[in-house]
Design an enzyme around this catalytic site. Structure first.
Site, PDB file in Angstrom:
ATOM      1  N   ARG A 130       0.812  -1.225   0.000  1.00  0.00           N
ATOM      2  CA  ARG A 130       0.000   0.000   0.000  1.00  0.00           C
ATOM      3  C   ARG A 130       0.843   1.271   0.000  1.00  0.00           C
ATOM      4  NH1 ARG A 130      -2.694  -3.340   3.460  1.00  0.00           N
ATOM      5  NH2 ARG A 130      -4.524  -4.276   2.487  1.00  0.00           N
ATOM      6  N   LYS A 152       3.939  11.593 -11.136  1.00  0.00           N
ATOM      7  CA  LYS A 152       3.117  10.719 -11.983  1.00  0.00           C
ATOM      8  C   LYS A 152       3.882   9.421 -12.207  1.00  0.00           C
ATOM      9  CE  LYS A 152       0.421  14.028 -14.700  1.00  0.00           C
ATOM     10  NZ  LYS A 152       0.118  14.481 -16.073  1.00  0.00           N
ATOM     11  N   GLU A 194      12.127  18.884 -24.195  1.00  0.00           N
ATOM     12  CA  GLU A 194      11.352  19.221 -22.991  1.00  0.00           C
ATOM     13  C   GLU A 194      11.977  20.431 -22.274  1.00  0.00           C
ATOM     14  OE1 GLU A 194       8.534  17.651 -22.412  1.00  0.00           O
ATOM     15  OE2 GLU A 194       8.726  15.607 -23.183  1.00  0.00           O
ATOM     16  N   LYS A 235       9.040  23.112 -13.584  1.00  0.00           N
ATOM     17  CA  LYS A 235       8.058  22.037 -13.383  1.00  0.00           C
ATOM     18  C   LYS A 235       7.601  21.998 -11.928  1.00  0.00           C
ATOM     19  CE  LYS A 235       6.553  17.397 -14.242  1.00  0.00           C
ATOM     20  NZ  LYS A 235       6.707  16.117 -14.924  1.00  0.00           N
ATOM     21  N   GLU A 245      -3.212  18.016 -11.734  1.00  0.00           N
ATOM     22  CA  GLU A 245      -3.579  18.452 -13.084  1.00  0.00           C
ATOM     23  C   GLU A 245      -5.069  18.729 -13.244  1.00  0.00           C
ATOM     24  OE1 GLU A 245      -1.364  16.598 -16.262  1.00  0.00           O
ATOM     25  OE2 GLU A 245      -2.834  17.255 -17.734  1.00  0.00           O
ATOM     26  N   ARG A 249      -1.324  22.578 -14.636  1.00  0.00           N
ATOM     27  CA  ARG A 249      -0.332  21.551 -14.981  1.00  0.00           C
ATOM     28  C   ARG A 249      -0.448  21.120 -16.444  1.00  0.00           C
ATOM     29  NH1 ARG A 249       1.814  16.418 -11.243  1.00  0.00           N
ATOM     30  NH2 ARG A 249       3.253  15.628 -12.821  1.00  0.00           N
ATOM     31  N   ASN A 253       1.787  20.129 -21.231  1.00  0.00           N
ATOM     32  CA  ASN A 253       1.495  19.335 -22.427  1.00  0.00           C
ATOM     33  C   ASN A 253       1.713  20.117 -23.717  1.00  0.00           C
ATOM     34  OD1 ASN A 253       0.732  17.065 -20.953  1.00  0.00           O
ATOM     35  ND2 ASN A 253      -1.330  17.867 -20.646  1.00  0.00           N
ATOM     36  N   HIS A 256       2.338  18.383 -26.963  1.00  0.00           N
ATOM     37  CA  HIS A 256       2.117  16.953 -26.730  1.00  0.00           C
ATOM     38  C   HIS A 256       0.861  16.395 -27.398  1.00  0.00           C
ATOM     39  CE1 HIS A 256       5.379  17.381 -23.940  1.00  0.00           C
ATOM     40  NE2 HIS A 256       5.295  16.120 -23.553  1.00  0.00           N
ATOM     41  N   HIS A 260       1.811  13.342 -29.393  1.00  0.00           N
ATOM     42  CA  HIS A 260       1.312  11.995 -29.087  1.00  0.00           C
ATOM     43  C   HIS A 260       0.681  11.349 -30.312  1.00  0.00           C
ATOM     44  CE1 HIS A 260       1.052  12.727 -24.465  1.00  0.00           C
ATOM     45  NE2 HIS A 260       2.221  12.250 -24.831  1.00  0.00           N
ATOM     46  N   HIS A 274       9.824  10.171 -28.073  1.00  0.00           N
ATOM     47  CA  HIS A 274       8.832  11.069 -27.473  1.00  0.00           C
ATOM     48  C   HIS A 274       9.223  12.543 -27.647  1.00  0.00           C
ATOM     49  CE1 HIS A 274       5.935  12.719 -24.658  1.00  0.00           C
ATOM     50  NE2 HIS A 274       6.938  13.330 -24.048  1.00  0.00           N
TER      51      HIS A 274
HETATM   52  N1  LIG Z   1       5.908  10.456 -15.139  1.00  0.00           N
HETATM   53  C1  LIG Z   1       5.980  11.515 -15.913  1.00  0.00           C
HETATM   54  O1  LIG Z   1       5.630  12.636 -15.504  1.00  0.00           O
HETATM   55  C2  LIG Z   1       6.524  11.368 -17.286  1.00  0.00           C
HETATM   56  C3  LIG Z   1       6.808  12.518 -18.045  1.00  0.00           C
HETATM   57  C4  LIG Z   1       7.377  12.348 -19.298  1.00  0.00           C
HETATM   58  C5  LIG Z   1       7.626  11.084 -19.777  1.00  0.00           C
HETATM   59  N2  LIG Z   1       7.327   9.990 -19.026  1.00  0.00           N
HETATM   60  C6  LIG Z   1       7.619   8.639 -19.502  1.00  0.00           C
HETATM   61  O2  LIG Z   1       9.029   8.524 -19.661  1.00  0.00           O
HETATM   62  C7  LIG Z   1       9.308   7.512 -20.618  1.00  0.00           C
HETATM   63  C8  LIG Z   1      10.413   7.993 -21.534  1.00  0.00           C
HETATM   64  O3  LIG Z   1      11.544   8.256 -20.771  1.00  0.00           O
HETATM   65  P1  LIG Z   1      13.012   8.219 -21.421  1.00  0.00           P
HETATM   66  O4  LIG Z   1      13.015   9.018 -22.642  1.00  0.00           O
HETATM   67  O5  LIG Z   1      13.961   8.516 -20.344  1.00  0.00           O
HETATM   68  O6  LIG Z   1      13.088   6.712 -21.923  1.00  0.00           O
HETATM   69  P2  LIG Z   1      13.846   5.425 -21.333  1.00  0.00           P
HETATM   70  O7  LIG Z   1      13.664   5.295 -19.900  1.00  0.00           O
HETATM   71  O8  LIG Z   1      13.384   4.306 -22.207  1.00  0.00           O
HETATM   72  O9  LIG Z   1      15.364   5.740 -21.641  1.00  0.00           O
HETATM   73  C9  LIG Z   1      15.774   5.858 -22.984  1.00  0.00           C
HETATM   74  C10 LIG Z   1      16.896   4.902 -23.308  1.00  0.00           C
HETATM   75  O10 LIG Z   1      18.092   5.431 -22.769  1.00  0.00           O
HETATM   76  C11 LIG Z   1      18.737   4.461 -21.959  1.00  0.00           C
HETATM   77  N3  LIG Z   1      19.428   5.204 -20.898  1.00  0.00           N
HETATM   78  C12 LIG Z   1      18.853   5.920 -19.901  1.00  0.00           C
HETATM   79  N4  LIG Z   1      19.795   6.536 -19.189  1.00  0.00           N
HETATM   80  C13 LIG Z   1      20.986   6.221 -19.739  1.00  0.00           C
HETATM   81  C14 LIG Z   1      22.339   6.571 -19.447  1.00  0.00           C
HETATM   82  N5  LIG Z   1      22.656   7.440 -18.482  1.00  0.00           N
HETATM   83  N6  LIG Z   1      23.313   6.035 -20.203  1.00  0.00           N
HETATM   84  C15 LIG Z   1      22.995   5.204 -21.218  1.00  0.00           C
HETATM   85  N7  LIG Z   1      21.742   4.841 -21.564  1.00  0.00           N
HETATM   86  C16 LIG Z   1      20.755   5.357 -20.821  1.00  0.00           C
HETATM   87  C17 LIG Z   1      17.664   3.521 -21.501  1.00  0.00           C
HETATM   88  O11 LIG Z   1      18.180   2.249 -21.225  1.00  0.00           O
HETATM   89  C18 LIG Z   1      16.744   3.511 -22.708  1.00  0.00           C
HETATM   90  O12 LIG Z   1      17.195   2.578 -23.654  1.00  0.00           O
HETATM   91  C19 LIG Z   1       8.002   7.223 -21.320  1.00  0.00           C
HETATM   92  O13 LIG Z   1       7.512   5.972 -20.877  1.00  0.00           O
HETATM   93  C20 LIG Z   1       7.072   8.337 -20.861  1.00  0.00           C
HETATM   94  O14 LIG Z   1       5.725   7.924 -20.795  1.00  0.00           O
HETATM   95  C21 LIG Z   1       6.791  10.119 -17.799  1.00  0.00           C
HETATM   96 ZN   LIG Z   2       6.882  14.970 -22.730  1.00  0.00          ZN
END
Ligand SMILES: NC(=O)c1ccc[n+]([C@@H]2O[C@H](COP(=O)([O-])OP(=O)(O)OC[C@H]3O[C@@H](n4cnc5c(N)ncnc54)[C@H](O)[C@@H]3O)[C@@H](O)[C@H]2O)c1
Ligand SMILES: [Zn+2]
Length: 382
Positions: A130, A152, A194, A235, A245, A249, A253, A256, A260, A274
């Site tokens: 929990r 999030k 971003e 942020k 949101e 917030r 987007n 986005h 998306h 992304h």
């Molecule tokens: N929670 C939120 O508020 C929020 C906001 C934006 C995006 N997201 C989510 O984030 C995700 C995308 O995140 P991302 O772009 O970081 O993708 P990711 O976590 O897939 O990382 C991208 C790639 O880079 C590699 N990587 C990460 N750090 C590294 C490092 N220091 N050295 C070498 N390789 C490294 C990872 O292994 C992966 O292959 C999506 O699922 C999206 O929905 C969430």
């Molecule tokens: Zn984004």
């Protein structure tokens, strides 16, 4: 903002959420201080590190070393890298591994990775027993400026992205800018979209600073730390005012809704990361704002030039194979936008620009207006 930046040991950004407030520590080599910071925050805890295979190869040992130096017992759960790990199956695997590692209510989950690991591990922490506390150690630029801040968390449903999740704030975020040195350049660039977004949506001076200093951010050093800290501050301020949101917030987007739809049209594949979709989406949002008479065309050019200058795609036509696969279809893109979460009673919500540095929520956009705009953009040759 134009004064030369001095190297600093670290910058702390405070996320002011009352009893759920936490610090974001940003700087080169701050990972080394992770154990000491956790020991100070939660004396006597046991920690489980959740990470992906790629990140583990570079950063698991240094993370474990930082924790064991502070006397914190640790275990590690390593998942496959990539969006596919934000699934029910992998969530189950992570939860079971955490139970196996005897992580209890007073212990800690550490998310070491990009946004995928942060969302997955954060959600596992939210539901395990929990709710147990978790620490974000973001390792991608996107995670450092966006996903690790704000609470999030979640996974994907086969029916759509991020449909299963929870708000669960971390108790600490440690963003080591040196960790980004091992990140693939294309991933770094995608995360940069971003960063630029924060300038566009609320801080013209920051956008100007980025125009002048982007090369230094890519090179590392003080400019990188400043860009990440400024993004986190932006942020954090918005999240502190609108954690769930219900209003403001949504400004985050910007770019986005278009982005998306483009990600969906390219099957959430490596063809469009992304942040790349967000870059194209921000230019479209700017052009759409100009078409509605909200900003001059010169502002659109400014946005497009800056994103193109760092090597991001800025036109629909920049997306690999976009035109050949029947995706370049205004009705298809509109249908994808309508499936997105931002639709209410047939009207679309867009984040538009009133100026560079001033975004607004436009909750009542007629779909036909968007379709005509997209059809026009698709007919253009850049
Ligand atoms: N929670 C939120 O508020 C929020 C906001 C934006 C995006 N997201 C989510 O984030 C995700 C995308 O995140 P991302 O772009 O970081 O993708 P990711 O976590 O897939 O990382 C991208 C790639 O880079 C590699 N990587 C990460 N750090 C590294 C490092 N220091 N050295 C070498 N390789 C490294 C990872 O292994 C992966 O292959 C999506 O699922 C999206 O929905 C969430
Ligand atoms: Zn984004």
């Amino acid at each position: 903002m134009t004064a030369p930046l001095k190297p600093s040991a670290s910058t702390t950004v405070d996320v002011a959420l009352g009893e759920r407030a936490y610090d974001i520590i940003i700087g080169r080599d701050v990972l080394k201080s992770l154990g000491a910071r956790i020991a100070a925050l939660r004396p006597g805890v046991r920690a489980a590190i959740v990470t992906d295979r790629t990140v583990a190869g570079y950063w698991l040992k240094p993370t474990e070393a930082a924790l064991s130096e502070a006397g914190i017992p640790t275990s590690a759960v390593v998942v496959e890298e990539g969006e596919g790990s934000k699934s029910y199956a992998v969530l189950e695997k992570v939860c079971e591994a955490l139970i196996e590692a005897r992580i209890e209510r007073n212990d800690l989950v550490i998310a070491l990775g990009g946004g995928v690991v942060g969302d997955l591990a954060g959600f596992a922490a939210a539901i395990l027993r929990r709710g147990v506390d978790f620490v974000q150690v973001p390792t991608s630029l996107l995670a450092q400026v966006d996903s690790s801040v704000g609470g999030k968390t979640g996974i994907n449903s086969p029916r759509g992205k991020n449909l299963v999740g929870a708000f669960h704030q971390p108790v600490l975020v440690v963003a080591d800018t040196a960790v980004l040195d091992t990140l693939a350049p294309r991933q770094f660039r995608a995360g940069y979209a971003e960063v630029a977004k924060y300038g566009l949506l609320g801080d013209e001076a920051f956008f100007s600073w980025l125009e002048a200093n982007h090369a230094d951010i890519f090179a590392g050093g003080a400019a990188r730390e400043h860009a990440i800290a400024t993004s986190c501050r932006a942020k954090a301020a918005i999240v502190a005012r609108d954690e769930r949101e219900t209003g403001e917030r949504a400004l985050l987007n910007l770019g986005h809704t278009f982005g998306h739809a483009l990600e969906a049209a390219t099957g959430f594949s490596d063809r469009l990361f992304h942040g790349e979709g967000v870059a194209v989406g921000m230019v479209l949002a700017a052009e759409f704002s100009a078409q509605l008479g909200m900003i001059p065309q010169s502002d659109v050019s400014r946005v497009q030039h800056h994103l193109a200058a760092v090597g991001l795609p800025t036109h629909l036509q920049d997306i690999a194979g976009f035109a050949q696969e029947g995706l370049a279809d205004a009705d298809a893109l509109l249908a994808l936008m309508a499936q997105d979460k931002k639709v209410k009673r047939g009207r679309l919500t867009f984040i538009l620009l009133e100026a560079i540095g001033r975004a607004v929520i436009a909750p009542d956009i007629q779909p036909s207006l968007v379709r005509d705009f997209l059809a026009h953009k698709l007919a253009q040759k850049n």
